[in-house]
Design an enzyme around this catalytic site. Structure first.
Site, short mmCIF file in Angstrom:
data_model
loop_
_atom_site.label_atom_id
_atom_site.label_comp_id
_atom_site.label_asym_id
_atom_site.label_seq_id
_atom_site.Cartn_x
_atom_site.Cartn_y
_atom_site.Cartn_z
CE LYS A 45 -1.71 28.10 -30.92
NZ LYS A 45 -1.99 29.51 -30.49
CB SER A 46 -4.11 21.66 -26.38
OG SER A 46 -3.04 21.03 -27.04
CD1 TRP A 50 -12.89 28.84 -24.66
CD2 TRP A 50 -12.52 27.33 -26.26
NE1 TRP A 50 -14.09 28.63 -25.30
CE2 TRP A 50 -13.89 27.70 -26.30
CE3 TRP A 50 -12.07 26.38 -27.18
CZ2 TRP A 50 -14.79 27.16 -27.21
CZ3 TRP A 50 -12.96 25.85 -28.09
CH2 TRP A 50 -14.30 26.23 -28.10
CD1 TRP A 73 0.69 38.44 -18.44
CD2 TRP A 73 -0.35 38.21 -20.40
NE1 TRP A 73 0.66 39.67 -19.04
CE2 TRP A 73 0.03 39.58 -20.24
CE3 TRP A 73 -1.00 37.83 -21.57
CZ2 TRP A 73 -0.24 40.55 -21.20
CZ3 TRP A 73 -1.26 38.80 -22.53
CH2 TRP A 73 -0.89 40.14 -22.34
CD1 TRP A 78 1.99 28.42 -19.51
CD2 TRP A 78 0.99 30.42 -19.56
NE1 TRP A 78 1.06 28.40 -20.52
CE2 TRP A 78 0.42 29.61 -20.57
CE3 TRP A 78 0.51 31.73 -19.39
CZ2 TRP A 78 -0.58 30.05 -21.41
CZ3 TRP A 78 -0.49 32.18 -20.23
CH2 TRP A 78 -1.03 31.35 -21.23
CG HIS A 100 2.22 25.05 -22.20
ND1 HIS A 100 0.89 24.76 -22.39
CD2 HIS A 100 2.43 26.26 -22.77
CE1 HIS A 100 0.31 25.76 -23.05
NE2 HIS A 100 1.22 26.68 -23.28
CB SER A 130 -2.95 25.35 -33.89
OG SER A 130 -3.10 26.55 -33.16
CG PHE A 222 -13.03 31.43 -31.76
CD1 PHE A 222 -11.78 30.99 -31.35
CD2 PHE A 222 -13.13 32.12 -32.96
CE1 PHE A 222 -10.64 31.23 -32.12
CE2 PHE A 222 -12.00 32.37 -33.74
CZ PHE A 222 -10.77 31.93 -33.32
#
Length: 311
Positions: A45-46, A50, A73, A78, A100, A130, A222
């Site tokens: 959530k950082s 984006w 994805w 990931w 992450h 978030s 966004f």
């Protein structure tokens, strides 16, 4: 693969068992990076989605075809999730990879590596809010309970993916160990998307002309991403992410934490923040432009490999 109620523990950190297995996490920590790889690193959530979109549009010179036809994805998988090996096996050309994972888990794999590393950070209060809302709609994450309960666990690092403080300090504190490291914040991208695109394109050595920059800026705004099924996670079945309980692309703002935190909770986070970040040179922006701000420091990689602190 379901495992929605499974928590996978790996070297003391909890991960959602839905996408992570011991095998997939070992694959990540033993991964052989190529010098043409670009690795996006974030705490959840950082600004992960984006930056995936920014890289896609920069590398495609603003052409939105890939961004609007391939799920994020699939084009920026990931590393620690079980499907990653198959995606990378089918890919061609320079790879965008997302993670992450905290620094200490990937440090051995990245040692002496020329792969480009992009670290995106976001202020801890907005991340917490978030992440809390995401827990409420993501059925592969545990029930967050009340916000005060979640905040308590979050500050202790007793949440999936571990401590925000350890994650940020780990990666930025070892920035000098990388030959190609770029640091940017969610807040900087929010305030100056065009300038952020230019910085990223420069780091990737992929210069955009004015028209290409205009297209990239338009399609990774966004509002554009919120309507793009390739990034807003509406393709995911309801039993995994329940969009009736919220939106993945929720507000995309800076300072929304003030709508959630009490004064006492904000003071508690400040206390923990200044304790945990005492040795860090990073300062975060907590509010919208025009309000009380904390100076923002960016770490960028220079051509000589030195780390530059830019105010």
């Amino acid at each position: 693969m379901s495992r929605l109620d499974v928590t996978e523990s790996f070297q003391g950190i909890k991960f959602p068992g839905h996408m992570h297995t011991e095998e997939s996490l070992n694959f990540a920590t033993d991964f052989k990076f190529e010098e043409t790889d670009t690795l996006i690193v974030t705490y959840p959530k950082s600004g992960t989605t984006w930056m995936q979109e920014i890289l896609t549009l920069v590398l495609s010179k603003g052409d939105p075809t890939i961004a609007q036809s391939q799920p994020n994805w699939a084009r920026a998988p990931w590393l620690e999730q079980y499907y990653c090996p198959e995606v990378l096996k089918a890919s061609s050309g320079p790879r965008i990879i997302t993670t992450h994972l905290p620094y200490h888990l990937l440090a051995p794999a990245l040692q002496h590596c020329k792969a480009k590393v992009i670290y995106v950070a976001r202020n801890v209060k907005d991340v917490c809010v978030s992440y809390y809302h995401f827990h409420k709609m993501a059925n592969f994450l545990p029930d967050p309970g009340t916000f005060p309960e979640f905040l308590k666990n979050f500050l202790k690092g007793d949440v999936h993916y571990g401590s925000w403080f350890d994650h940020v300090n780990g990666w930025t504190g070892h920035a000098k160990n990388f030959q190609n490291f770029f640091y940017i914040t969610y807040e900087e991208m929010f305030q100056d998307l065009r300038g952020s695109l230019q910085k990223v394109s420069h780091f990737l050595q992929c210069t955009l002309c004015k028209e290409e920059l205009n297209l990239a800026e338009k399609h990774c705004s966004f509002n554009s991403m919120k309507e793009n099924a390739m990034v807003n996670y509406t393709l995911i079945p309801k039993e995994i992410i329940d969009h009736s309980k919220g939106k993945f692309m929720r507000k995309g703002k800076v300072g929304d934490w003030k709508n959630m935190f009490t004064e006492e909770q904000s003071g508690l986070v400040d206390e923990v923040y200044f304790s945990q970040m005492a040795d860090s040179s990073l300062l975060f922006q907590w509010d919208q432009p025009g309000e009380t701000l904390v100076p923002l420091i960016n770490i960028n990689n220079s051509a000589s490999g030195e780390i530059l602190l830019l105010t």
